[in-house]
Write a protein that holds these residues in place. Structure first.
Motif, PDB file in Angstrom:
ATOM      1  N   GLU A   1      13.069  -5.084  13.165  1.00 15.37           N
ATOM      2  CA  GLU A   1      13.519  -3.705  12.988  1.00 15.37           C
ATOM      3  C   GLU A   1      14.029  -3.425  11.581  1.00 15.37           C
ATOM      4  N   HIS A   2      14.366  -4.460  10.823  1.00 17.13           N
ATOM      5  CA  HIS A   2      14.899  -4.246   9.478  1.00 17.13           C
ATOM      6  C   HIS A   2      13.814  -4.137   8.415  1.00 17.13           C
ATOM      7  N   TYR A   3      12.557  -4.251   8.824  1.00 15.35           N
ATOM      8  CA  TYR A   3      11.452  -4.302   7.867  1.00 15.35           C
ATOM      9  C   TYR A   3      10.343  -3.325   8.233  1.00 15.35           C
ATOM     10  N   ALA A   4       9.629  -2.879   7.206  1.00 17.07           N
ATOM     11  CA  ALA A   4       8.334  -2.261   7.471  1.00 17.07           C
ATOM     12  C   ALA A   4       7.366  -3.376   7.880  1.00 17.07           C
ATOM     13  N   VAL A   5       6.387  -3.029   8.691  1.00 20.32           N
ATOM     14  CA  VAL A   5       5.411  -4.011   9.172  1.00 20.32           C
ATOM     15  C   VAL A   5       4.014  -3.456   8.943  1.00 20.32           C
ATOM     16  N   GLY A   6       3.126  -4.311   8.526  1.00 20.92           N
ATOM     17  CA  GLY A   6       1.770  -3.852   8.267  1.00 20.92           C
ATOM     18  C   GLY A   6       0.720  -4.807   8.802  1.00 20.92           C
ATOM     19  N   TRP A   7      -0.463  -4.248   9.028  1.00 20.89           N
ATOM     20  CA  TRP A   7      -1.635  -5.031   9.427  1.00 20.89           C
ATOM     21  C   TRP A   7      -2.634  -5.038   8.275  1.00 20.89           C
ATOM     22  N   PHE A   8      -3.172  -6.219   8.015  1.00 19.51           N
ATOM     23  CA  PHE A   8      -4.113  -6.410   6.920  1.00 19.51           C
ATOM     24  C   PHE A   8      -5.346  -7.124   7.458  1.00 19.51           C
TER      25      PHE A   8
ATOM     26  N   GLU B   1      -0.896  -1.711  -2.097  1.00 20.12           N
ATOM     27  CA  GLU B   1      -0.843  -2.735  -3.148  1.00 20.12           C
ATOM     28  C   GLU B   1      -0.564  -4.120  -2.576  1.00 20.12           C
ATOM     29  N   LYS B   2      -0.461  -4.238  -1.260  1.00 22.50           N
ATOM     30  CA  LYS B   2      -0.273  -5.516  -0.567  1.00 22.50           C
ATOM     31  C   LYS B   2       0.984  -6.252  -1.033  1.00 22.50           C
ATOM     32  N   LYS B   3       2.045  -5.517  -1.227  1.00 19.25           N
ATOM     33  CA  LYS B   3       3.319  -6.137  -1.570  1.00 19.25           C
ATOM     34  C   LYS B   3       4.003  -6.496  -0.249  1.00 19.25           C
ATOM     35  N   ILE B   4       4.048  -7.789   0.057  1.00 21.19           N
ATOM     36  CA  ILE B   4       4.622  -8.228   1.319  1.00 21.19           C
ATOM     37  C   ILE B   4       5.744  -9.221   1.062  1.00 21.19           C
ATOM     38  N   PHE B   5       6.571  -9.416   2.089  1.00 20.47           N
ATOM     39  CA  PHE B   5       7.616 -10.433   2.049  1.00 20.47           C
ATOM     40  C   PHE B   5       7.111 -11.649   2.818  1.00 20.47           C
ATOM     41  N   GLY B   6       7.427 -12.830   2.348  1.00 20.46           N
ATOM     42  CA  GLY B   6       7.058 -14.032   3.078  1.00 20.46           C
ATOM     43  C   GLY B   6       5.600 -14.397   2.852  1.00 20.46           C
TER      44      GLY B   6
ATOM     45  N   GLY C   1      -5.245  -3.604   3.198  1.00 28.81           N
ATOM     46  CA  GLY C   1      -4.238  -2.967   4.033  1.00 28.81           C
ATOM     47  C   GLY C   1      -4.896  -2.028   5.024  1.00 28.81           C
ATOM     48  N   VAL C   2      -4.704  -2.253   6.318  1.00 28.53           N
ATOM     49  CA  VAL C   2      -5.303  -1.438   7.369  1.00 28.53           C
ATOM     50  C   VAL C   2      -4.336  -0.364   7.841  1.00 28.53           C
ATOM     51  N   SER C   3      -3.116  -0.773   8.186  1.00 30.41           N
ATOM     52  CA  SER C   3      -2.122   0.172   8.674  1.00 30.41           C
ATOM     53  C   SER C   3      -0.736  -0.408   8.504  1.00 30.41           C
ATOM     54  N   CYS C   4       0.220   0.418   8.147  1.00 26.45           N
ATOM     55  CA  CYS C   4       1.605  -0.004   7.984  1.00 26.45           C
ATOM     56  C   CYS C   4       2.535   1.028   8.616  1.00 26.45           C
ATOM     57  N   VAL C   5       3.686   0.561   9.050  1.00 24.64           N
ATOM     58  CA  VAL C   5       4.685   1.460   9.638  1.00 24.64           C
ATOM     59  C   VAL C   5       6.047   1.124   9.049  1.00 24.64           C
TER      60      VAL C   5
END
Length: 127
Positions: A31-38, A110-115, A48-52
């Motif tokens: 819940e503390h992060y945006a989440v995306g599907w790639f 831009e595919k900036k992700i954490f982890g 990047g397909v979809s992010c929320v």
């Protein structure tokens, strides 16, 4: 290590549907992060397909999937799903989910992700 686990992929005929699920690989909450599907296909970078965003306030969809895919946060269950309808052969690939910043253009565009990337789940659309 912020890593996620993906599930729900499979082989489906064109026009079919699948629902992918993304959950933490470890003890942390989404819940503390945006989440995306790639999506990744052999020889290409992740797309990047979809992010929320957090709390589901904003969503991002690649133009190729707009109107067919729906990303949903289920914070009470600590997961995020991607419903995919009207699947096409060009949707084939390994789907990964990841955490990222609430600026969805940066995350999905831009595919900036954490982890790091997890194993992913294979989606194959073929007759």
């Amino acid at each position: 290590q912020l890593q996620l686990v993906e599930s729900g992929g499979g082989l489906v005929q064109p026009g079919g549907s699948l629902t992918l699920s993304c959950a933490p690989n470890g003890i942390f909450t989404l819940e503390h992060y945006a989440v995306g599907w790639f999506r990744q296909v052999p020889g290409s970078e992740h797309e990047g397909v979809s992010c929320v965003s957090t709390f589901g306030r904003t969503t991002y969809y690649a133009s190729s999937v707009k109107g067919r895919f729906t990303i949903t946060r289920h914070d009470a269950e600590n997961k995020v799903t991607l419903q995919m309808h009207g699947l096409k052969p060009e949707d084939t690939g390994v789907y990964h989910c990841a955490l990222g910043p609430d600026t969805l253009q940066a995350m999905c565009g831009e595919k900036k992700i954490f982890g790091s990337w997890g194993q992913g789940t294979q989606v194959t659309v073929s007759s």
